[in-house]
Design a protein around this motif. Structure first.
Motif, PDB file in Angstrom:
ATOM      1  N   TYR A  87      54.817  28.667  52.233  1.00 36.71           N
ATOM      2  CA  TYR A  87      54.514  27.750  53.276  1.00 36.71           C
ATOM      3  C   TYR A  87      55.718  26.741  52.267  1.00 36.71           C
ATOM      4  CZ  TYR A  87      50.205  29.644  54.691  1.00 36.71           C
ATOM      5  OH  TYR A  87      49.915  31.262  55.419  1.00 36.71           O
ATOM      6  N   PRO A  88      56.034  25.654  53.213  1.00 39.61           N
ATOM      7  CA  PRO A  88      56.624  24.562  52.878  1.00 39.61           C
ATOM      8  C   PRO A  88      55.821  24.309  51.646  1.00 39.61           C
ATOM      9  CG  PRO A  88      56.628  24.704  55.309  1.00 39.61           C
ATOM     10  CD  PRO A  88      56.053  24.932  54.576  1.00 39.61           C
ATOM     11  N   LEU A  91      53.825  20.482  52.324  1.00 41.48           N
ATOM     12  CA  LEU A  91      52.945  20.090  52.953  1.00 41.48           C
ATOM     13  C   LEU A  91      51.388  20.271  51.784  1.00 41.48           C
ATOM     14  CD1 LEU A  91      54.267  21.099  56.656  1.00 41.48           C
ATOM     15  CD2 LEU A  91      54.064  19.068  55.295  1.00 41.48           C
ATOM     16  N   GLU A  95      47.986  19.715  56.298  1.00 39.84           N
ATOM     17  CA  GLU A  95      48.630  19.899  57.002  1.00 39.84           C
ATOM     18  C   GLU A  95      49.735  20.972  57.540  1.00 39.84           C
ATOM     19  OE1 GLU A  95      51.431  15.646  55.283  1.00 39.84           O
ATOM     20  OE2 GLU A  95      51.279  17.348  54.347  1.00 39.84           O
ATOM     21  N   LEU A  96      49.364  21.934  56.432  1.00 37.40           N
ATOM     22  CA  LEU A  96      49.894  23.061  57.053  1.00 37.40           C
ATOM     23  C   LEU A  96      49.109  23.720  58.031  1.00 37.40           C
ATOM     24  CD1 LEU A  96      49.917  25.005  53.801  1.00 37.40           C
ATOM     25  CD2 LEU A  96      51.804  24.101  55.086  1.00 37.40           C
ATOM     26  N   ALA A  99      50.010  22.174  61.378  1.00 41.02           N
ATOM     27  CA  ALA A  99      51.032  22.909  61.775  1.00 41.02           C
ATOM     28  C   ALA A  99      51.113  24.551  62.673  1.00 41.02           C
ATOM     29  CB  ALA A  99      52.667  22.794  60.729  1.00 41.02           C
TER      30      ALA A  99
ATOM     31  N   LYS B  19      60.001  21.348  60.969  1.00 45.76           N
ATOM     32  CA  LYS B  19      60.671  21.310  59.659  1.00 45.76           C
ATOM     33  C   LYS B  19      62.077  19.743  59.109  1.00 45.76           C
ATOM     34  CE  LYS B  19      63.098  25.217  60.257  1.00 45.76           C
ATOM     35  NZ  LYS B  19      64.399  26.016  61.640  1.00 45.76           N
ATOM     36  N   LYS B  21      59.295  17.696  58.969  1.00 43.45           N
ATOM     37  CA  LYS B  21      57.752  17.129  58.028  1.00 43.45           C
ATOM     38  C   LYS B  21      57.380  17.688  57.370  1.00 43.45           C
ATOM     39  CE  LYS B  21      53.286  16.174  58.660  1.00 43.45           C
ATOM     40  NZ  LYS B  21      52.053  16.699  59.878  1.00 43.45           N
ATOM     41  N   ALA B  22      58.231  19.471  56.977  1.00 42.33           N
ATOM     42  CA  ALA B  22      57.964  20.269  55.638  1.00 42.33           C
ATOM     43  C   ALA B  22      59.211  19.922  54.705  1.00 42.33           C
ATOM     44  CB  ALA B  22      58.338  21.401  56.272  1.00 42.33           C
ATOM     45  N   ASN B  23      60.648  19.213  55.018  1.00 42.78           N
ATOM     46  CA  ASN B  23      61.735  19.074  54.531  1.00 42.78           C
ATOM     47  C   ASN B  23      62.203  18.098  54.000  1.00 42.78           C
ATOM     48  OD1 ASN B  23      62.081  22.135  54.672  1.00 42.78           O
ATOM     49  ND2 ASN B  23      63.027  22.329  55.880  1.00 42.78           N
ATOM     50  N   THR B  90      59.235  30.160  55.066  1.00 43.14           N
ATOM     51  CA  THR B  90      58.604  30.108  56.177  1.00 43.14           C
ATOM     52  C   THR B  90      58.485  29.165  56.837  1.00 43.14           C
ATOM     53  OG1 THR B  90      59.936  27.554  54.877  1.00 43.14           O
ATOM     54  CG2 THR B  90      58.154  28.058  53.366  1.00 43.14           C
TER      55      THR B  90
END
Lengths: 301, 247, 114, 232
Positions: A87-88, A91, A95-96, A99, B19, B21-23, B90
């Protein structure tokens, strides 16, 4: 019932190593299939091909009647849960979940929240700071709540403690009852999943070695115990799945159960003990890499 | 159970938003690089101190060209980064295929590239404030930034950054194809420089540089850059489309 | 089959009377934490033995003389098998028939008292 | 962009990655949001302040005007005019100072000297008046020029100081002027498509001054060091 997964002569090679070798199997809709096999039997490779992560070398593979590799349809309707899910890092856990909910139309956010609280996750926590078991639990929550028509768990309980494992399997079953879907769950601990699954798909050397309902697996084999010559006489020229010598003259042998009731009756009369074989033991016998067992390594002594 | 039908557009949109939001880290790296470039630019602001019989002239020269240069460079790095393992894994955790992944990456790079371009152009005002308050400049000489300049500058910087992103993305795709490119690409660049030096000719790399930076017609420039960008992304997609996702 | 045995025991204990609706496969699955298909197989097993009968769309019900069937089945299958094993074991230990019957009688008395 | 820039960039990159690595370790990811927000607000705030409170001058938009004024032969022209006794009218605009010093009776010798060693050499043109006016008329012509990056930046160039006491005229050349010049140019991506604004990075400066004295004929003149006197 229609087939969700169809594989015909599916073969996957990595350079010189053949991981899947003419694998053929069909998985029906709304079943829970246990994919079992030893480490390296090709379980993960098969599952990754089904979710389109890997490309088959030859043969035919169809998921939802479509070739899964690079298919948006398959991706949208399946989820692959394993301990490598990444996962990023930016986050937070909650939030995951949100998402994931945005990606999967059937996602049950309420269930995810409930499980999230039950397993006491910190919504503001970060995935990379979770322990191995917590990561597995978190991934499993996403896997269950996503409610994908094809849900795949690859060794989902890695690192989970006993209590969490039981909770996970129960949660999966309950949600399956509420929202039937096709689930494939891989494990090398058959005893952990034998109650949960409907079918067993036993993978050995890259092939579908056995594919049958779990209830039939329980009656697949039978064990004889008694005087060696008597046991050998009874089992005849059947393939011995497992044998063990106890004391000087006592033998324990497991063979495929295709005996008539009278034969067994006679065997009992001649002083043999007959017992059924636990499916997890049977799994070990069926999947052992070569003839013989660990004892044969020490054979010289 | 009915299957979810998902259009490519919807998948791309979801992934793009995910993306964005995540990056968020992309912005912090942009910010840090711009600040560093800004510091360099500030340190370098005194260009001349000339002394003759009548005048002792100190010439202060304020420019955000280094910030813009760094932003372009950041575009290259970001383009490469989007295709490193951490990012692509991801990427494929949730719903996607190669096409939607590439399209959402392009959108993402365009979005952050635009943000980078705007930030770089805006940073000019910060250095003007430095002139005003730190150096106590009573009068600034030069061309004031008009709205037209701002939009033109932002657009051109955006094109440069996007080009850098596309080249970076292409490099990333090559590296994904084979790790050997990690060594091969720098080796080729240095090799070509050395070869040109040995041949005593104007280096190819500078010809490439001139191809874009010495193009004074805006229309031709836009065509050149857009064509290059499309070419890079298309090539990257063709490389990636055949590749497996996780092994 | 565990589910079948458990349902039989429930019927023997009088938990379910003839004509009662028994648990559905899904209820059983939930109660026993097993796959519903496995539970259905248990139910079908009992239906084949005419202990349960199926009413289309309504579920499984306890058959007219289910109790008797179960008792008869257990007598002919389970009890008979156990007796055979006892006899075999007695033969291995060289126990005479008279002695064995004596032991069974004793056990019966103890069981009856206890 | 110079040739060293790529190397600077690589150095940068290493530094930047080191910083990011450290920051990532010690700050939770959400700090990023705040940092970026602060950064963006600073950028926007600066736009507002610059729009309200800053003026940027464009002294000479037309490059040709600058070139004409900066003719280096111009200094020679005024010399010529003095020597050949031409009309000084066109140079009137360069008169920085006009002064009259009364001569005390009995003074027959006047000394002209330069105080200090700084500054430009002193050029003095002297015209002898036949009738005795009883005074010395002094006129200072001065001009300076500075061109930086194509802009004409000439700062106020103070005239030399003249001091009269009894029979001595002391002239001190102007001191070195300290000038801070602040420039801002268009960014290269804008500049690339605005052909007309050539970027000039040149620097030129020059200055001259001439002192014109009218002194009655009967007065003898004594010249000090570093003073170049021309009699008309």
């Amino acid at each position: 019932m229609s087939a969700i997964v169809e594989c015909h002569n599916l073969t996957k090679k990595y350079r010189t190593k053949t991981v899947l070798n003419n694998f053929t199997a069909t998985i029906e809709e709304n079943t829970i299939t246990g994919l079992i096999g030893r480490n390296g039997a090709g379980k993960t490779t098969l599952l990754k091909i089904l979710t389109g992560y890997l490309k088959e070398t030859s043969g035919k593979v169809a998921v939802f009647s479509e070739r899964p590799f690079n298919s948006l349809k398959v991706s949208a309707n399946s989820i692959f849960v394993d301990d490598q899910m990444s996962y990023p890092p930016a986050l937070q856990l909650y939030e995951l979940i949100e998402a994931a909910a945005r990606f999967y139309p059937n996602f049950n956010l309420k269930l995810a929240k409930g499980l999230f609280d039950y397993f006491s996750f910190d919504p503001k926590g970060y995935h990379k700071r979770l322990s191995k078991g917590q990561k597995s639990t978190f991934n499993a929550i996403i896997g269950i709540a996503a409610r994908c028509p094809l849900t795949i768990f690859d060794e989902p309980t890695t690192g989970m403690d006993e209590g969490v494992r039981k909770d996970f399997y129960r949660a999966l079953l309950k949600d399956y009852l509420e929202f039937p879907r096709t689930i494939i769950i891989s494990s090398h601990h058959l005893n952990e999943i034998e109650d949960l699954i409907e079918d067993v798909l036993l993978l050995k050397n890259g092939r579908a070695f056995l594919h049958l309902p779990i209830t039939e697996l329980k009656e697949y084999a039978i064990a004889f115990k008694g005087r060696k010559d008597e046991v050998l006489r009874r089992i005849g020229d059947r393939d011995v799945l497992h044998k063990q010598y106890i004391g000087a003259d006592t033998m324990y042998a497991v063979v495929k159960n295709d005996f008539q009731e009278e034969d067994l009756e006679q065997a009992r009369r001649s002083g043999l003990e007959i017992s059924s074989v636990r499916s997890s033991d049977l799994f070990v016998y069926l999947t052992k890499p070569a003839k013989g067992g660990i004892d044969d390594v020490f054979g010289g002594n | 159970m009915s299957l979810a039908e998902i259009s490519l557009g919807a998948a791309v949109k979801r992934q793009f938003l995910f993306k964005m939001k995540a990056n968020i880290d992309v912005y912090s790296s942009l910010m840090i690089m711009q600040l560093l470039a800004f510091a360099i630019s500030y340190g370098d602001r005194i260009r001349y101190a000339v002394r003759d019989e009548i005048f002792l002239s100190k010439v202060y020269y304020y420019s955000v060209d280094p910030v813009i240069g760094i932003t372009i460079f950041w575009g290259l790095v970001t383009g490469i980064t989007v295709l490193t393992k951490g990012y692509t894994d991801t990427d494929f955790t949730f719903v996607t295929n190669r096409l939607s992944s590439t399209l959402s990456n392009i959108l993402f790079l365009a979005a952050v590239g635009l943000a980078g371009a705007i930030m770089a152009m805006l940073s000019k005002n910060v250095i003007l404030l430095v002139a005003l308050f730190v150096d106590k400049a009573d009068v600034l000489y030069g061309s004031p930034m008009t709205a037209g300049d701002f939009f033109l500058g932002t657009a051109v910087v955006f094109l440069y950054v996007s080009l850098a992103c596309a080249i970076g993305y292409f490099i990333g795709a090559l590296v994904k194809l084979n790790k050997i490119f990690v060594f091969l690409i720098p080796a080729l660049l240095i090799g070509s420089l050395m070869f040109d030096a040995a041949q005593d000719q104007w280096p190819l790399l500078f010809k490439v540089y001139e191809f874009y930076f010495h193009e004074f017609s805006l229309a031709i420039f836009v065509v050149k850059v857009l064509a290059s960008i499309i070419l890079c992304y298309l090539a990257s997609f063709l490389i990636l489309n055949r590749m497996e996702i996780r092994s | 089959m565990q589910i079948a045995e458990w349902l039989e025991t429930e019927i023997l204990n009088g938990h379910f009377q003839s004509g009662d609706k028994v648990y559905s496969q899904y209820q059983l699955a939930e109660m026993y934490n097993i796959n519903p298909a496995t539970a259905a197989k248990g139910l079908n097993l009992l239906a084949e033995e005419n202990i349960l009968y199926k009413r289309r769309g309504l579920g499984m019900f306890v058959a007219e003389n289910a109790r008797e069937r179960i008792m008869k089945k257990r007598k002919t299958q389970v009890l008979a098998r156990l007796v055979k094993e006892v006899v075999l074991e007695a033969r291995r230990l060289n126990i005479s028939d008279a002695e064995l019957i004596e032991m069974i009688k004793n056990a019966q008395q103890e069981g009856g008292e206890g | 962009m110079s040739f060293t820039l790529p190397f600077l960039l690589i150095g940068f990159l290493v530094a930047v990655w080191a910083v990011i690595f450290i920051i990532k370790k010690y700050f939770p990811a959400k700090a990023t949001h705040w940092l970026v927000m602060i950064y963006v607000s600073i950028l926007l705030l600066s736009v507002a302040i610059v729009m309200i409170g800053m003026e940027i001058k464009q002294p000479f938009k037309d490059g040709d005007t600058v070139r004409k004024v900066s003719e280096p032969g111009f200094q020679e022209e005024i010399y010529q005019a003095f020597k050949e006794g031409k009309d000084l009218e066109p140079f009137e605009k360069y008169v920085a100072m006009e002064k009259v010093f009364p001569l005390e009776p009995g003074v027959s010798v006047v000394k002209i000297e330069k105080t200090g060693k700084e500054g430009l050499p002193l050029t003095v043109f002297i015209k002898r008046n036949k009738e005795n006016s009883g005074q010395i008329a002094a006129k200072v012509y001065s001009h300076a020029f500075q061109e930086v990056f194509g802009y004409q930046m000439t700062a106020a160039f103070p005239p030399p100081k003249l001091k009269w006491s009894k029979n001595q005229l002391s002239i001190s050349a102007p001191k070195v002027q300290e000038v801070n010049l602040y420039f801002v140019n268009k960014e290269f991506p804008v500049h690339q498509f605005r052909e007309k604004e050539k970027r000039d990075t040149g620097y030129t400066s020059w200055a001259w001054f001439v002192i014109y004295l009218q002194i009655p004929e009967h007065i003898q003149i004594e010249e000090g060091d570093n003073v170049f006197v021309e009699y008309l």
